[in-house]
Design an enzyme around this catalytic site. Structure first.
Site, PDB file in Angstrom:
ATOM      1  CB  SER A   1      -0.938  -0.042   1.208  1.00  0.00           C
ATOM      2  OG  SER A   1      -1.944   0.909   1.072  1.00  0.00           O
TER       3      SER A   1
ATOM      4  CG  ASP B   1      -6.075  -3.251  -3.668  1.00  0.00           C
ATOM      5  OD1 ASP B   1      -6.842  -2.479  -3.039  1.00  0.00           O
ATOM      6  OD2 ASP B   1      -4.854  -3.281  -3.481  1.00  0.00           O
TER       7      ASP B   1
ATOM      8  CG  HIS C   1      -5.426  -2.512   0.153  1.00  0.00           C
ATOM      9  ND1 HIS C   1      -4.722  -2.067  -0.945  1.00  0.00           N
ATOM     10  CD2 HIS C   1      -4.957  -1.807   1.209  1.00  0.00           C
ATOM     11  CE1 HIS C   1      -3.876  -1.133  -0.564  1.00  0.00           C
ATOM     12  NE2 HIS C   1      -3.993  -0.958   0.741  1.00  0.00           N
TER      13      HIS C   1
END
Ligand SMILES: *[C@@H]1O[C@H](CO)[C@@H](O)[C@H](O)[C@H]1NC(C)=O
Ligand SMILES: *[C@@H]1O[C@H](CO)[C@@H](O)[C@H](O)[C@H]1NC(C)=O
Ligand SMILES: *[C@@H]1O[C@H](CO)[C@@H](O)[C@H](O)[C@H]1NC(C)=O
Ligand SMILES: *[C@@H]1O[C@H](CO)[C@@H](O)[C@H](O)[C@H]1NC(C)=O
Ligand SMILES: *[C@@H]1O[C@H](CO)[C@@H](O)[C@H](O)[C@H]1NC(C)=O
Ligand SMILES: *[C@@H]1O[C@H](CO)[C@@H](O)[C@H](O)[C@H]1NC(C)=O
Ligand SMILES: *[C@@H]1O[C@H](CO)[C@@H](O)[C@H](O)[C@H]1NC(C)=O
Length: 526
Positions: free
Chosen positions: A187, A400, A440
């Site tokens: 991320s 995601d 994610h």
């Protein structure tokens, strides 16, 4: 003889104890000795494996007041000045069972939070590990307000500073020093990994960068633009999570078997371009909660389309289909996405009263024009990293819900074109894996357990673990051909239901049989 044995045992016992003490004593004494400019040691403590470490200083919004530590480590907590108006909080965890490797962890979102769970994970794998707080505490973007030096830490300086200090400390702490240096992050952590590749090509030998928040400004505009599309929950354009679930089912109905297997997982989202008009309530539909209005279909279609700037340039690709259930409660919730709002408030406009509901495409242009400290992190030429002998393993979940995996594909294409290199050439130092059924950085419907952290750990064998695959690539020259994911039957750590080998981009996974789709050998990368 008996007496001798008893004595030996005693001696061995106290030797073990003495060793433990020696490591612990060395740790505390080392903390007192540290003398590096701009570094202030807060404390050094020995933490034995199995400790539930209390973290009273961690900002409450970081949501971690404790961390279970699995390996014996020497923990050193520091403050490091990065300018006269900014500092990072830095920790170094030196494991007793050290494998001669240095590693830096990264951060997430707009935080502000040392990722203790990653530090525990990599120190257990024998890495001398550092983690920093990215220049501020907590998850809010407020510390950026009128503090460009804090934005600078966030954009690139926190990780790099931690690496410079951390490498020096590793050399001082272990007589043997270290041989190779690694990075693991997802991320914002993925963006930080790419920032290192682009800006500090000598910081790492191997970088594992997941779901990177690269094209950072584009990303923040993209996540700001969902609210204007959905409107508030009372709008005609809004879909409830139950309605998004219908959209998901329809997308799966249209796209699931394109890879040859009806398993609820889309192996290549590039092939999926659903026709959602099928969901408009027909004159014969009796149950109106199983279909959508034209306005709602339009909303879903806009979300599954790229974001273009007012002059027609693509700012961010589409949300990839398949992520609807995960994304609905966060991104399409009928209120502006908080990280985007914070960025526009505290960085772009320096105006705490700015309201996320007012976002328009003009704001995207203003943010892009600013691009502080090149936080975009989208440089196409990474030849200095290649020349330095670095390797990068980039992965991105194709479910995601926060950062579209299409943005990673866009970046891959950008590097390929900028460097004039075909994928087979990029393979020498840059490999990208699009992971089906991964949300994610983890979670999702498929085989997302690839060892990028504790929650996705399914063994330390390089084929099951992206970090150890990177180690093998750097140290033995064996590059990962596929990344093998574990599908957990009931969330992280539960029984493994099946494995699936994820393909190196741009190859895609196709089910050939003859076994069940749960059989990893029934799939082929084509
Ligand atoms: C660690 O301690 C905290 C606070 O005392 C507690 O909430 C948490 O459940 C503990 N964690 C473990 C793994 O025991
Ligand atoms: C962050 O929190 C730590 C621990 O409480 C503190 O020492 C440090 O000064 C804080 N950093 C900033 C930038 O506020
Ligand atoms: C703070 O300012 C002084 C004087 O300008 C400078 O020498 C020093 O390097 C600065 N410290 C940091 C951490 O930038
Ligand atoms: C570094 O590599 C050399 C050669 O393989 C090895 O002898 C040495 O032990 C390694 N050092 C560390 C710190 O692992
Ligand atoms: C109507 O459709 C919804 C969504 O598919 C479903 O949950 C519900 O049970 C259906 N109601 C009836 C009466 O069939
Ligand atoms: C369109 O706008 C973006 C920034 O908003 C700019 O980077 C780009 O160069 C512009 N393209 C053209 C063709 O003017
Ligand atoms: C594969 O296994 C699943 C779960 O056991 C089963 O539902 C499915 O029918 C099987 N598919 C094939 C093609 O054998």
């Amino acid at each position: 003889m008996t007496r001798f044995s008893a004595l030996s045992l005693l001696a061995l016992g106290s030797l073990a104890l003495a060793n433990q003490d020696a490591f612990g004593t060395k740790c505390v004494q080392f903390g007192d000795k540290i003398d590096i400019p701009d570094v202030k040691v807060n404390f050094a403590e020995y933490v034995s494996g199995g400790t539930n470490l209390s973290l009273p200083d961690n900002a409450p919004s970081c949501g971690a007041s404790s961390q279970s530590v699995t390996a014996d480590v020497c923990r050193i907590a520091m403050a490091v000045a990065t300018s006269n108006g900014s500092e990072i909080t830095l920790e170094a965890w030196f494991p007793r069972d050290y494998k001669g490797r240095f590693l830096s962890t990264g951060n997430g979102g707009l935080s502000g939070c040392i990722q203790y769970y990653d530090m525990a994970y990599t120190s257990q794998l024998g890495f001398a590990t550092v983690g920093a707080n990215n220049g501020h505490n907590g998850t809010s973007g407020k510390p950026f307000y009128k503090h460009p030096e804090v934005v600078e830490d966030f954009a690139y300086r926190s990780v790099h500073t931690g690496v410079v200090i951390g490498k020096e400390l590793t050399k001082q702490f272990y007589d043997e020093g270290f041989n190779k240096s690694y990075y693991l992050g997802c991320s914002t952590g993925g963006r930080q990994g790419w920032k290192s590749v682009q800006k500090y090509p000598n910081d790492f030998d191997g970088v594992v960068a997941g779901a990177p928040a690269i094209n950072f400004i584009g990303l923040l505009s993209w996540s700001a633009h969902f609210y204007p599309i959905t409107g508030s929950p009372s709008s005609k354009t809004f879909l409830t999570t139950a309605e998004w679930s219908l959209v998901h089912d329809e997308i799966i109905r249209q796209c699931d078997d394109m890879d040859g297997a009806k398993d609820g997982i889309i192996e290549d989202t590039d092939l999926c371009h659903p026709i959602l008009e099928t969901m408009i309530c027909s004159s014969s539909t009796k149950n109106k909660s199983s279909c959508l209005s034209p306005e709602q279909v339009n909303t879903a279609q806009q979300i599954l389309s790229p974001l273009y700037g007012s002059n027609g340039t693509m700012l961010y690709p589409r949300m990839q289909p398949g992520s609807e259930n995960l994304a609905a409660p966060i991104m399409y919730s009928g209120s502006p996405f908080p990280y985007s709002t914070d960025w526009f408030k505290y960085v772009v406009y320096n105006n705490p009263k700015w309201n996320g509901k007012s976002w328009t495409i003009k704001d995207a242009a203003a943010a892009l024009a600013q691009n502080p400290y090149n936080i975009q992190t989208f440089e196409g030429d990474i030849s200095p990293f290649q020349k330095a002998g670095g390797k990068v393993l980039h992965y991105h979940g194709m479910q995601d819900q926060l950062i579209s995996s299409d943005d990673s594909k866009w970046y891959y294409s950008h590097v390929s074109k900028t460097m004039d290199m075909a994928p087979s050439d990029l393979d020498d130092f840059y490999r990208f894996f699009a992971i089906s059924g991964m949300g994610h950085c983890g979670g999702g419907d498929g085989a997302y357990g690839i060892g990028q952290g504790t929650d996705t750990y399914a063994g330390s064998d390089p084929q099951d673990n992206v970090l150890m695959a990177m180690v093998q690539w750097v140290e033995k020259g064996v590059a990962p051909d596929t990344v093998r994911g574990a599908k957990f039957s009931n969330g992280p750590g539960s029984k493994i239901e099946y494995h699936r080998k994820h393909c190196r981009y741009p190859r895609r996974n196709v089910y050939k049989g003859p076994g069940n789709y749960t059989d990893e050998n029934a799939w082929q990368c084509v």
